[in-house]
Design a protein around this motif. Structure first.
Motif, short mmCIF file in Angstrom:
data_model
loop_
_atom_site.label_atom_id
_atom_site.label_comp_id
_atom_site.label_asym_id
_atom_site.label_seq_id
_atom_site.Cartn_x
_atom_site.Cartn_y
_atom_site.Cartn_z
N PHE A 175 1.05 -1.05 0.25
CA PHE A 175 -0.07 -0.04 -0.15
C PHE A 175 1.05 1.39 0.10
N SER A 176 0.81 2.19 -0.30
CA SER A 176 0.65 3.69 -0.50
C SER A 176 1.08 4.37 1.18
N ALA A 177 -0.44 4.09 1.96
CA ALA A 177 -0.22 4.64 3.45
C ALA A 177 0.16 3.91 4.03
N GLU A 178 1.19 4.49 5.19
CA GLU A 178 1.61 3.69 6.42
C GLU A 178 0.77 2.99 6.98
N ILE A 179 -0.23 3.81 7.50
CA ILE A 179 -1.09 2.59 8.47
C ILE A 179 -1.73 1.40 7.71
N ASN A 180 -2.23 1.53 6.41
CA ASN A 180 -2.93 0.53 5.96
C ASN A 180 -1.87 -0.26 5.97
N ILE A 181 -0.09 -0.53 5.59
CA ILE A 181 0.64 -1.20 5.73
C ILE A 181 0.50 -1.87 6.66
N LYS A 182 0.75 -1.14 8.13
CA LYS A 182 0.80 -1.54 9.04
C LYS A 182 -0.37 -3.02 9.86
N ILE A 183 -1.22 -1.96 9.14
CA ILE A 183 -3.53 -3.12 9.13
C ILE A 183 -2.59 -4.10 8.01
N SER A 184 -2.34 -4.31 7.35
CA SER A 184 -1.49 -5.83 6.92
C SER A 184 -0.92 -6.31 7.21
#
Length: 406
Positions: free
Chosen positions: A68-77
């Motif tokens: 993902f390009s957004a850090e929060i989406n990366i951390k969620i996954s």
């Protein structure tokens, strides 16, 4: 004692938490809430179709990515991947709980123009800073690792072999339901037909079921997938979520590839990956409107006229393939920004959303279930801050920016 049968009517007239919708997201919230030692309330899950035949859950391709390009989406996954890999531990070490298969062949984003190649490069830097294993690849590197691709039009790619690929999400879903019930969560086969607020309109007081019961509610969670806007509308809330068709195809190849096929995002919008001994492909229709909630009719021309030619072009070995199965499912499509809508309403404070995942629901369900359980129990997020996905951005028409949307 666990039973797969659902009662038609609730046992009580009052519940601390009512979750409308018992598929993947609703059951995630129920399970995380029931296992939280700081929550000692009662939980009711209302599911209109306990077969889940027409839910997004039943039609998922069940994949996980860090790209993902957004850090929060990366951390969620990243939390989702950790949850999958350590599922038995998260389930309290229950020896009945199986290990979850997780096939980490990764996502392969192919770029056919300089603008998208630069977008991938920028995303790789963000992902690497978050600890993801994404590599930005040249054409020569792609060809060396995966010589079966036709790369004449490709100039770069991103690929990650760590914590990306297919996982068995349906087993997680089954065990969330089972464990939640064993921990006192009540599931009923019924349907909410109205939601009633107090006189000032800032608090949900009761919900009314199709069978006629009126149930008092402490907090209410909207987990109704593609039907989320219908549920919100019962409170006069406009939610930009609608059902959109997504097609999936399972096929066999006369000449199988000599290695796993990453989940490849072709520039055309068609994606493809390994599926055991077979292969899976998927795509949206070229014209992508909202559809009726019960419309799962397939357009078989999409395979013949769009998907197969694209597969054969990208991987010449796929010139000779046989279609084995296909289906159409529904995305719960957020028309504002194709990202989740999560957390309490800005005015009706005890009405919470877990909606609009636009194809990300399975991989994001562990983090989202945990987050909503925290919000209900503590009035705040205590692990990942999910406030960027809050309802305020819907009211203010401020899209959440995520460039890596499939």
């Amino acid at each position: 004692m666990y039973t797969n049968q659902l009662l038609a009517e609730p046992k009580k007239s009052t519940y601390d938490v009512i979750i409308i919708g018992g598929a993947m997201l609703g059951s995630s919230v129920a399970w995380f809430l029931a296992k939280n030692a700081d929550f000692d309330g009662s939980i009711l899950v209302i599911e209109k179709d306990p077969s889940y035949e027409f839910t997004s859950t039943s039609h998922t391709n069940s994949c996980m990515r860090q790209q993902f390009s957004a850090e929060i989406n990366i951390k969620i996954s990243q939390f989702g991947a950790n949850f999958v890999k350590n599922f038995q531990e998260y389930m309290g070490g229950d020896e009945r709980v199986p290990q979850i298969p997780f096939h980490q062949y990764g996502y392969m984003y192919l770029a056919d123009n300089p603008i998208f190649a630069q977008t991938l490069k920028e995303a790789q830097i963000i992902q690497e800073k978050c600890g993801a294993g994404t590599k930005h690849m040249s054409v020569d590197q792609i060809e060396n690792d995966y010589p079966f691709y036709m790369l004449d039009d490709i100039i770069a790619a991103n690929h990650n072999l760590i914590d990306e690929g297919y996982f068995d999400g349906n087993t997680i879903f089954d065990w969330w339901k089972r464990s939640a019930k064993e921990n006192g969560v009540e599931y009923v086969n019924n349907e909410v037909v109205s939601i009633e607020k107090n006189s000032t309109g800032n608090y949900v007081e009761t919900i009314t079921l199709k069978s006629g019961e009126k149930i008092n509610a402490g907090q209410v969670v909207n987990a109704t997938g593609p039907r989320a806007s219908l549920t919100a509308r019962m409170l006069g809330i406009q939610l930009p979520v609608e059902p959109r068709k997504r097609y999936t195809f399972i096929f066999d190849a006369e000449k199988p590839l000599d290695r796993d096929l990453p989940l490849t995002i072709d520039p055309s919008g068609v994606h493809m990956r390994s599926e055991g001994q077979y292969y899976l492909a998927g795509c949206p229709p070229d014209v992508d409107p909202a559809v009726e909630y019960d419309d799962f009719t397939q357009d078989h021309n999409i395979w013949q006229e769009k998907v197969w030619p694209i597969l054969a072009n990208r991987i010449p070995q796929f010139e000779s393939i046989k279609l084995l199965n296909s289906w159409a499912g529904h995305y719960a499509f957020n028309t504002l920004d194709q990202n989740a809508i999560v957390g309490p309403h800005s005015y009706v404070k005890n009405f919470l959303f877990v909606n609009g995942f636009s194809g990300h629901g399975f991989q994001q369900s562990p983090a989202m279930g945990r987050g909503i359980a925290e919000m209900i129990t503590y009035g705040e997020y205590r692990t990942l801050d999910l406030s960027p996905f809050g309802f305020a951005r819907i009211e203010n028409n401020e899209p959440f920016i995520e460039k890596a949307v499939i």
